[in-house]
Design an enzyme around this catalytic site. Sequence first.
Site, PDB file in Angstrom:
ATOM      1  N   SER A  41       0.808  -1.244  -0.063  1.00  0.00           N
ATOM      2  CA  SER A  41       0.055  -0.127   0.173  1.00  0.00           C
ATOM      3  C   SER A  41       1.143   1.473   0.062  1.00  0.00           C
ATOM      4  O   SER A  41       1.892   1.390   0.714  1.00  0.00           O
ATOM      5  CB  SER A  41      -0.736  -0.176   1.063  1.00  0.00           C
ATOM      6  OG  SER A  41      -1.190   1.430   0.970  1.00  0.00           O
ATOM      7  N   LYS A  86      -4.779  -6.976   4.542  1.00  0.00           N
ATOM      8  CA  LYS A  86      -4.688  -5.679   2.954  1.00  0.00           C
ATOM      9  C   LYS A  86      -6.205  -5.217   2.070  1.00  0.00           C
ATOM     10  O   LYS A  86      -6.246  -3.974   2.108  1.00  0.00           O
ATOM     11  CB  LYS A  86      -3.750  -5.891   1.389  1.00  0.00           C
ATOM     12  CG  LYS A  86      -3.461  -4.868   0.279  1.00  0.00           C
ATOM     13  CD  LYS A  86      -3.240  -3.394   1.328  1.00  0.00           C
ATOM     14  CE  LYS A  86      -2.915  -2.277   0.119  1.00  0.00           C
ATOM     15  NZ  LYS A  86      -4.365  -2.214  -1.268  1.00  0.00           N
ATOM     16  N   HIS A 143      -7.211  -3.038   5.145  1.00  0.00           N
ATOM     17  CA  HIS A 143      -6.729  -1.972   5.291  1.00  0.00           C
ATOM     18  C   HIS A 143      -7.846  -1.021   4.055  1.00  0.00           C
ATOM     19  O   HIS A 143      -7.882   0.586   4.148  1.00  0.00           O
ATOM     20  CB  HIS A 143      -5.602  -2.056   4.668  1.00  0.00           C
ATOM     21  CG  HIS A 143      -4.128  -0.586   4.225  1.00  0.00           C
ATOM     22  ND1 HIS A 143      -4.687   0.430   2.930  1.00  0.00           N
ATOM     23  CD2 HIS A 143      -3.702   0.045   4.296  1.00  0.00           C
ATOM     24  CE1 HIS A 143      -4.445   1.318   2.740  1.00  0.00           C
ATOM     25  NE2 HIS A 143      -3.729   1.187   2.853  1.00  0.00           N
ATOM     26  N   ASN A 144      -8.160  -1.468   2.837  1.00  0.00           N
ATOM     27  CA  ASN A 144      -8.853  -0.903   1.569  1.00  0.00           C
ATOM     28  C   ASN A 144     -10.234  -0.603   2.561  1.00  0.00           C
ATOM     29  O   ASN A 144     -10.326   0.252   2.125  1.00  0.00           O
ATOM     30  CB  ASN A 144      -8.733  -1.616   0.402  1.00  0.00           C
ATOM     31  CG  ASN A 144      -7.671  -1.339   0.023  1.00  0.00           C
ATOM     32  OD1 ASN A 144      -6.172  -1.456   0.732  1.00  0.00           O
ATOM     33  ND2 ASN A 144      -7.624  -1.963  -1.530  1.00  0.00           N
ATOM     34  N   GLU A 174      -9.908   1.800   4.353  1.00  0.00           N
ATOM     35  CA  GLU A 174      -9.746   3.345   3.538  1.00  0.00           C
ATOM     36  C   GLU A 174     -10.744   4.007   2.881  1.00  0.00           C
ATOM     37  O   GLU A 174     -11.204   5.528   2.658  1.00  0.00           O
ATOM     38  CB  GLU A 174      -8.338   3.101   2.532  1.00  0.00           C
ATOM     39  CG  GLU A 174      -8.475   4.242   1.058  1.00  0.00           C
ATOM     40  CD  GLU A 174      -7.591   3.530   0.029  1.00  0.00           C
ATOM     41  OE1 GLU A 174      -6.320   2.310  -0.085  1.00  0.00           O
ATOM     42  OE2 GLU A 174      -7.670   3.314  -0.739  1.00  0.00           O
TER      43      GLU A 174
HETATM   44  C1  6PG Z   1      -3.107   1.002  -1.217  1.00  0.00           C
HETATM   45  C2  6PG Z   1      -4.816   1.563  -1.856  1.00  0.00           C
HETATM   46  C3  6PG Z   1      -5.154   0.693  -3.223  1.00  0.00           C
HETATM   47  C4  6PG Z   1      -6.291   1.473  -3.497  1.00  0.00           C
HETATM   48  C5  6PG Z   1      -6.547   2.352  -4.937  1.00  0.00           C
HETATM   49  C6  6PG Z   1      -7.948   2.114  -5.249  1.00  0.00           C
HETATM   50  O1  6PG Z   1      -3.411   0.885  -0.490  1.00  0.00           O
HETATM   51  O2  6PG Z   1      -2.260   1.500  -2.082  1.00  0.00           O
HETATM   52  O3  6PG Z   1      -5.260   0.976  -1.550  1.00  0.00           O
HETATM   53  O4  6PG Z   1      -4.181  -0.472  -3.639  1.00  0.00           O
HETATM   54  O5  6PG Z   1      -6.448   0.511  -4.521  1.00  0.00           O
HETATM   55  O6  6PG Z   1      -6.355   3.594  -4.340  1.00  0.00           O
HETATM   56  O7  6PG Z   1      -9.058   1.702  -4.918  1.00  0.00           O
HETATM   57  P1  6PG Z   1     -10.648   1.767  -5.569  1.00  0.00           P
HETATM   58  O8  6PG Z   1     -10.343   2.265  -6.607  1.00  0.00           O
HETATM   59  O9  6PG Z   1     -11.304   0.386  -4.851  1.00  0.00           O
HETATM   60  O10 6PG Z   1     -10.694   3.138  -5.069  1.00  0.00           O
END
Ligand code: 6PG
Length: 474
Positions: A129, A184, A187-188, A191
């Site tokens: 990430s 991960k 994490h997302n 996010e």
């Molecule tokens: C990271 C992000 C990355 C993610 C993008 C797009 O940790 O660097 O989580 O892996 O894939 O930010 O995510 P979305 O297109 O689903 O918003």
Amino acid sequence: MKKADIGLIGLAVMGENLVMNMESRGYSVCVYNRTTEKVTDFIEGRAKGKNIFGADSLEELVAGLSVPRKVMLMIKAGKPVDDYIDALIPLLSPGDIIIDGGNTHYPDTTRRTKYVESKGLLLIGTGVSGGEEGALKGPSIMPGGSKGAWEHVKPIFQSIAAKVEDGIACCDWVGSDGAGHYVKMIHNGIEYGDMQLICEAYFLMKEYLSLSADEMYEVFKSWNTGELDSYLIEITGNIFARKDDDGTPLVEKILDTAGQKGTGKWTSVASLDEGVPLTLISEAVYSRYLSAMKDKRVYASKVLAGPHPTGKFTGDKAAFIEDIRQALFASKIISYAQGFALMRATSEKYCWNLNYGDIAMLWRGGCIIRSSFLSNIKDAFDANPNLDNLLIDPYFCNAIAKAQDSWRRVCAAAITHGVAISAFSSALAYYDGYRTARLPANLLQAQRDYFGAHTYERVDKPRGEMYHTNWLET
Ligand code: 6PG
């Protein structure tokens, strides 16, 4: 010829930046890309004069690596990963390591670990990430899979990973099977939740408080010095400062339809599968879907009745901005409490033995959700590794107690004036539900028993004893 320390397949921007990062830390890298012109362009461009070598075929790539060979895939998740694994297996030798650094769905990594191990090789499925910049300067790395591979990959990964103040690398072994990709995925999901919360704060400030982008820039700058200090708060402030060519804020020129690649949805689905409430992240996913229904919303905005927030605020703006900050902080605690509760349930199911404090530290630097708040999570799990829910930890328990009046004021105002704040309000509903000893599910059980004889337990009898009533009998 000297063999390279590691091979990397997939020279899109993340792949290229990881290679540059590895080389800058003293590792030699052999690279391959399906479109081989990309290899030539890279070798003659950014990689010129560096300890980076190009390969025109997988055979050449494998031949150029020191033993045990480490081949990292930075390619699109899904079938291409299976295809490359199948192409690499006959070329590699027992003990060699395949690393999948894409956003792979964790069950695929569990399946592939077994498959690759059955061929005498090892697989690491790792979350990476931090976007393009993180890949180049220091990402957060979350590896899982074949434990035997870790000692060979650890020096490279820990040297390229982000470091936090005390020099600790944001990279450590997560667990077996798909554990790295699972972490991960969480994490997302987090996010998604953090981003939605920030968007709701922005919406309230813009629509209800009528703040300008410049004013919001100042608010976010100050927020970034306190409890909310984080990468996402920082970049949001910078976004408000950016003007379009005509001098107006660029953010207001951007169409309000959110994209997504699916990792947030996976997290929500995982919570449904495990039976663990993950309301905030799920609301964040649904909010993206709702935003994408632009034409329908434009039509509905003309026909559906309801209040509008603009011009309705009368009061102390600075005090309400502080209320929003507290609401965001309290909701963020709920989101992480839910995310960590889901991780615990899954870890127990698969016997991954996840270390929650260490996971918080993996996210402390390099990644998109990096924030000072993660140190408080680490402290909570250090104090009690068996902590069932972060809300019970004294720090978070007090923080919510302190924030909740503000949080309730914000939700009440938003509901009264028609501002959609699904993440703030669902977080509050979870909090109130979680702290309620007796919920109305007694009635729900009665309903189930009434129409389907599904039986119920009684408050005045031992747990596990089931009762049925013939509700139609008078
Ligand atoms: C990271 C992000 C990355 C993610 C993008 C797009 O940790 O660097 O989580 O892996 O894939 O930010 O995510 P979305 O297109 O689903 O918003």
